[in-house]
Scaffold this motif. Sequence first.
Motif, PDB file in Angstrom:
ATOM      1  N   HIS A 183       3.700 -10.847  11.953  1.00 30.09           N
ATOM      2  CA  HIS A 183       3.664 -10.117  10.693  1.00 30.09           C
ATOM      3  C   HIS A 183       3.033  -8.746  10.919  1.00 30.09           C
TER       4      HIS A 183
ATOM      5  N   MET B   2      -6.577  -5.857 -11.038  1.00 26.62           N
ATOM      6  CA  MET B   2      -7.825  -5.203 -10.621  1.00 26.62           C
ATOM      7  C   MET B   2      -8.748  -4.941 -11.816  1.00 26.62           C
TER       8      MET B   2
ATOM      9  N   PRO C  17       7.207  -7.319  -0.803  1.00 22.92           N
ATOM     10  CA  PRO C  17       6.943  -6.275  -1.789  1.00 22.92           C
ATOM     11  C   PRO C  17       6.050  -6.769  -2.931  1.00 22.92           C
TER      12      PRO C  17
ATOM     13  N   LYS D  93      -0.868 -10.211  -5.177  1.00 18.12           N
ATOM     14  CA  LYS D  93      -2.077  -9.426  -5.480  1.00 18.12           C
ATOM     15  C   LYS D  93      -1.746  -8.299  -6.462  1.00 18.12           C
TER      16      LYS D  93
ATOM     17  N   ASP E 139       3.305 -14.174  -1.465  1.00 22.24           N
ATOM     18  CA  ASP E 139       2.172 -13.910  -0.574  1.00 22.24           C
ATOM     19  C   ASP E 139       0.933 -14.074  -1.446  1.00 22.24           C
TER      20      ASP E 139
HETATM   21  N1  LLP Z   1       1.608  -7.527   2.245  1.00 22.21           N
HETATM   22  C1  LLP Z   1       0.344  -7.291   2.612  1.00 22.21           C
HETATM   23  C2  LLP Z   1      -0.188  -7.961   3.772  1.00 22.21           C
HETATM   24  C3  LLP Z   1      -0.449  -6.401   1.872  1.00 22.21           C
HETATM   25  O1  LLP Z   1      -1.699  -6.157   2.270  1.00 22.21           O
HETATM   26  C4  LLP Z   1       0.080  -5.772   0.730  1.00 22.21           C
HETATM   27  C5  LLP Z   1      -0.745  -4.856  -0.076  1.00 22.21           C
HETATM   28  C6  LLP Z   1       1.415  -6.064   0.369  1.00 22.21           C
HETATM   29  C7  LLP Z   1       2.144  -6.945   1.156  1.00 22.21           C
HETATM   30  C8  LLP Z   1       2.056  -5.465  -0.828  1.00 22.21           C
HETATM   31  O2  LLP Z   1       2.184  -4.094  -0.719  1.00 22.21           O
HETATM   32  P1  LLP Z   1       2.933  -3.278  -1.887  1.00 22.21           P
HETATM   33  O3  LLP Z   1       4.407  -3.623  -1.814  1.00 22.21           O
HETATM   34  O4  LLP Z   1       2.336  -3.701  -3.174  1.00 22.21           O
HETATM   35  O5  LLP Z   1       2.652  -1.862  -1.572  1.00 22.21           O
HETATM   36  N2  LLP Z   1      -4.907  -1.776  -4.823  1.00 22.21           N
HETATM   37  C9  LLP Z   1      -4.074  -0.784  -4.186  1.00 22.21           C
HETATM   38  C10 LLP Z   1      -2.996  -1.404  -3.349  1.00 22.21           C
HETATM   39  C11 LLP Z   1      -3.534  -2.299  -2.239  1.00 22.21           C
HETATM   40  C12 LLP Z   1      -2.424  -2.913  -1.444  1.00 22.21           C
HETATM   41  C13 LLP Z   1      -2.943  -3.920  -0.529  1.00 22.21           C
HETATM   42  N3  LLP Z   1      -1.949  -4.627   0.194  1.00 22.21           N
HETATM   43  C14 LLP Z   1      -3.443   0.110  -5.268  1.00 22.21           C
HETATM   44  O6  LLP Z   1      -3.770  -0.069  -6.435  1.00 22.21           O
HETATM   45  O7  LLP Z   1      -2.683   1.018  -4.960  1.00 22.21           O
END
Ligand code: LLP
Length: 429
Positions: free
Chosen positions: A203, A392, A289, A64, A83
């Motif tokens: 998880h 986004m 990550p 994402k 993921d």
């Molecule tokens: N795993 C799950 C289940 C998640 O919901 C997310 C992020 C990740 C992994 C990855 O997290 P990261 O390592 O990227 O922090 N649009 C927002 C961030 C939303 C994150 C949603 N979930 C922003 O621009 O800051």
Amino acid sequence: MLCKNIESVNGNLHFAGMNTLTLAKKYGTPLYLMDEERIRENCRIYKNALGKLYDNFTVLYASKACSFKRIYEIMKEENMGIDVVSSGEIYTALRAGFPLEKAYFHSNNKTDDDISFAMENSLGHFVVDGFDELDAIERIASKLGKNQKILLRLTPGIDTHTYEAVNTGKVDSKFGTAIETGQAEEIVEYALKFKHIQLCGFHCHIGSNVFDSDTFLRGSEIMLDFMGLMREKFDYTAKELDLGGGYGVRYTDDDEYIDIAENIKKVYEAVKLKIDAMNYPMPQILMEPGRSIVADAGMTLYTAGTVKEITGYKNYLSVDGGMTDNPRYALYKSPYTVFLANKMDKESNYKCSLVGRCCESGDVIQEDITIPKPHRGDIVAVATTGAYNYSMASNYNRIPRPPVVMINSGEDYIAVRRETLEDLTVNDL
Ligand code: LLP
């Protein structure tokens, strides 16, 4: 400098070893740049850190954060899992030739179509959010003659110090099933009854842009206690434990450095100690990550347009992009570091707000920055935009999305082409 891929050379901003002014001229602006070597390096930080400690681990890139075909090809080459959260991400990964058995499918609301699409393409694991999703998976798996591997997403009830929109591990979160309310226990009992579902483990994802190392320690401790309880109650032993994503990145010089390898070591050692004390077989450890894999591999270039000075109030510098390519200030007031790419040797003494071209006052990229005095035609660079910018982006005001140009060992190539005006009307009948 903020990150080692950013340099000032003879007054020009260089990114990933290349002059950003040359790239702006060649491809036009707005322009997303991505440093392929940095993405690979970031993947290896996780894999090497875990690999040194334990052989049964998987690092999943949370796609994402930034999703297009080339990214999935790189993940495949780096031997990462992924993921995914939608049929769109699954489709893009498929088109990139990514082996879907190494994908974990998240989302708090997978539609029947999403579930069927994922299963028909033999996606590895579903990360199940709640009770009715289990019913839907069982129904569709039985129809397709599949036995679907799953993890259950649980909320350990931890409140992180990140901003509200990305704080996901709390009891009242829309994600997962809460341990505190007893519902997590119920969903485990429920999941174990299905014929076409294989429960592989648990998880949790606590939040995003987390700097505090204790958060992961507390999260894993709660998950391990829960695993112990499930063994006692249902004679169930989890084979996988996914601790989610969330490590923070440096957007400005004020942000601290996180030693990810050191953090992982701390968490692993705490998990191992507790697991041994519980006499529990060590599960496979997964991490997810997103931001920390791609954020500092990205930079956005714009061309400066109107410079507006409201006497006695404030100054605005407008650029040819904005909330359409980077909505993160509008949504979260996220900090960023801004450079004038052609004036790196000039004194920064001009205070202004960097704004986009949309018809909306909230279209701000960064408020109250201090940069050299800007003029129409300057190249403006915003650093650390690799995560949650392209993914986004929108076509608000019918503004076409910028292209993504990748840089690798002094070579640049287009990974995503610039949207055209024709692209904007392609679905209009
Ligand atoms: N795993 C799950 C289940 C998640 O919901 C997310 C992020 C990740 C992994 C990855 O997290 P990261 O390592 O990227 O922090 N649009 C927002 C961030 C939303 C994150 C949603 N979930 C922003 O621009 O800051």
